[in-house]
Design an enzyme around this catalytic site. Structure first.
Site, PDB file in Angstrom:
ATOM      1  N   ILE A 154       0.975  -1.061   0.055  1.00 30.03           N
ATOM      2  CA  ILE A 154      -0.372   0.335   0.091  1.00 30.03           C
ATOM      3  C   ILE A 154       1.127   1.574  -0.320  1.00 30.03           C
ATOM      4  O   ILE A 154       1.794   0.931   0.830  1.00 30.03           O
ATOM      5  CB  ILE A 154      -0.641   0.095   1.156  1.00 30.03           C
ATOM      6  CG1 ILE A 154      -2.067  -0.930   0.814  1.00 30.03           C
ATOM      7  CG2 ILE A 154      -1.842   1.029   0.923  1.00 30.03           C
ATOM      8  CD1 ILE A 154      -3.215  -1.088   0.284  1.00 30.03           C
TER       9      ILE A 154
ATOM     10  N   GLU B  52     -18.631   8.395  16.422  1.00 33.20           N
ATOM     11  CA  GLU B  52     -17.989   7.331  17.026  1.00 33.20           C
ATOM     12  C   GLU B  52     -17.705   7.932  18.273  1.00 33.20           C
ATOM     13  O   GLU B  52     -17.281   7.923  19.368  1.00 33.20           O
ATOM     14  CB  GLU B  52     -16.458   7.007  15.490  1.00 33.20           C
ATOM     15  CG  GLU B  52     -15.538   5.480  17.205  1.00 33.20           C
ATOM     16  CD  GLU B  52     -14.574   6.397  17.832  1.00 33.20           C
ATOM     17  OE1 GLU B  52     -13.842   5.440  19.371  1.00 33.20           O
ATOM     18  OE2 GLU B  52     -14.386   7.914  18.300  1.00 33.20           O
TER      19      GLU B  52
END
Length: 435
Positions: free
Chosen positions: A40, A167
């Site tokens: 990545i 959250e």
């Protein structure tokens, strides 16, 4: 990451010819590959963080629930996924009188009765841009999803990615998602992977100890990098895996630390500064793109992809073997006597494997000075590395493969290191055996 309620947590040189000639069983000295998933690119993950920072800057300095910066963050991620071929869904909910959003992205194909999810919360606190908390996890999950598209991955399991809202207000978005799943749909969830704060500037490497298959998948990935890990405790129950766990879904994840203080032992193991928080900008205005440890972000982003590739492929069993390690530093005297570091191995049956993995991390200013051996419990020496007067590079960081099938597995194994030339110094940082 959601704040804690007070602290109510559950809780170059000349070689010595005689040493070079010492007989030792053969060993394959090539480092092993760490992961099957594609790398990545850190630059791509960083580019997403730059965009999230720009969004926050243009919207009052934050990306908090109910604010324009959060919706703009959702729109940014959604546009990337739509262009990559995902089926995206915006799930709305209300919290504190404001509309919130979860973004769900499904990759076509895979068994719809076996769904692997990976997620992160996209909202920040109102006091800052939230680039580590949790732009870091959100960007890594996004870039992993885009890597799936680039590879046109066709996994056995169905892949679903998620970015949660609110959250920071008490896991509101993820709770809403789980609570609104029909029982039959919950039963299809083969696992949920959570990534909340994975680029802390004074980083540690923490792995959730919930589902053993997921836990060992991450641990074996980091073992392949010779990066020791610890069990995550600071954020236990304080991030979006908690609703899934409560619903009986196997969960796991990664974390690099928040307001807790890094110990001296952890600083020796991972680098960084002892006596300082893992993230001094946690829930603060300084949580910007400058508040990121690139090494930690890069390693953890690759670990996200490794887990997605590994766990979405067929029936997954825990990676074979168990890791035994020692992260206590041992000084290696300059041109002196050999030193050893011990690892007790227990709970094994029979002999050691024919492909015993020996992960070594030795810090030294001229690695050609070093002779490194693995000593079996009966004292048999397996040569891992000879000295070389032409190898002037720093450090020995590698994973070796040893045929130790003639050795009893249980007992005290030792890494033996000797510096055979003068002027350069170092120490054993850590090492591990993977059976």
């Amino acid at each position: 990451m959601r704040p804690a309620r007070r602290r109510l947590l559950p809780a170059a040189a000349l070689a010595v010819t005689a040493l070079l000639a010492t007989a030792a069983p053969a060993v394959q000295a090539a480092p092993t590959a760490a992961a099957a998933a594609p790398d990545i690119p850190l630059a791509n993950v960083r580019a997403h963080l730059t965009q999230l920072q720009s969004i926050a800057t243009a919207n009052g300095g934050n990306r908090a629930h109910g604010r324009a910066g959060y919706k703009a963050s959702v729109d940014y991620v959604k546009a990337k996924l739509d262009a990559a071929g995902y089926t995206t869904t915006l799930q709305q909910f209300t919290s504190g009188g404001a509309t919130g959003y979860n973004l769900i992205a499904d990759w076509p194909g895979g068994d719809p009765n076996q769904v692997l999810m990976a997620g992160s919360h996209l909202d920040s606190v109102s006091s800052g841009a939230g680039i580590n908390d949790n732009g870091s996890g959100s960007a890594a999950v996004l870039e992993t999803a885009l890597a799936v598209s680039r590879a046109q991955l066709a996994p056995d399991k169905h892949l679903r990615f998620a970015w949660w809202g609110a959250e920071e207000l008490g896991l509101v978005g993820s709770k809403y998602y789980v609570n609104n799943l029909a029982t039959a749909e919950r039963s299809k969830l083969a696992g949920y992977l959570n990534f909340d704060m994975i680029g802390s500037p004074n980083a540690g490497y923490f792995v959730y100890d919930d589902d053993p298959v997921i836990e060992q998948t991450f641990k074996h990935y980091f073992a392949g990098l010779s990066v020791p890990t610890e069990i995550e405790t600071e954020g236990d129950g304080r991030s979006d895996h908690a609703p899934f766990k409560s619903a009986g879904v196997p969960v796991g994840g990664l974390f690099t630390g928040a307001s807790n203080t890094k110990s001296s032992a952890q600083a020796q193991k991972w680098g960084g500064t002892a006596g300082q928080s893992f993230d001094r900008c946690y829930h603060s205005s300084c949580d910007t793109t400058a508040n990121i440890n690139d090494t930690a972000l890069d390693r953890n982003s690759d670990a996200v992809a490794h887990a997605v590739w590994t766990l979405s492929a067929g029936t997954v069993t825990p990676p074979t073997g168990t890791v035994f390690s020692n992260a206590d530093n041992v000084s290696v005297p300059d041109n002196g006597a050999a030193v050893t570091s011990s690892v007790p191995v227990t709970g094994r049956t029979g002999n050691a494997p024919s492909a015993l993995k020996v992960g070594v991390d030795i810090k030294h200013t001229y690695r050609g000075d070093l002779v490194v051996d693995l000593l079996a419990p009966d004292g048999t020496a397996y040569r891992l590395k000879n000295s070389s007067s032409s190898d002037s590079a720093d450090n020995v960081i590698a994973t070796y493969t040893v045929n130790a099938s003639s050795e009893t597995a249980n007992g005290t194994w030792k890494l033996q290191v000797r510096d055979v030339a003068a002027q350069d110094t170092g120490y054993v940082d850590s090492w591990q055996l993977t059976f």
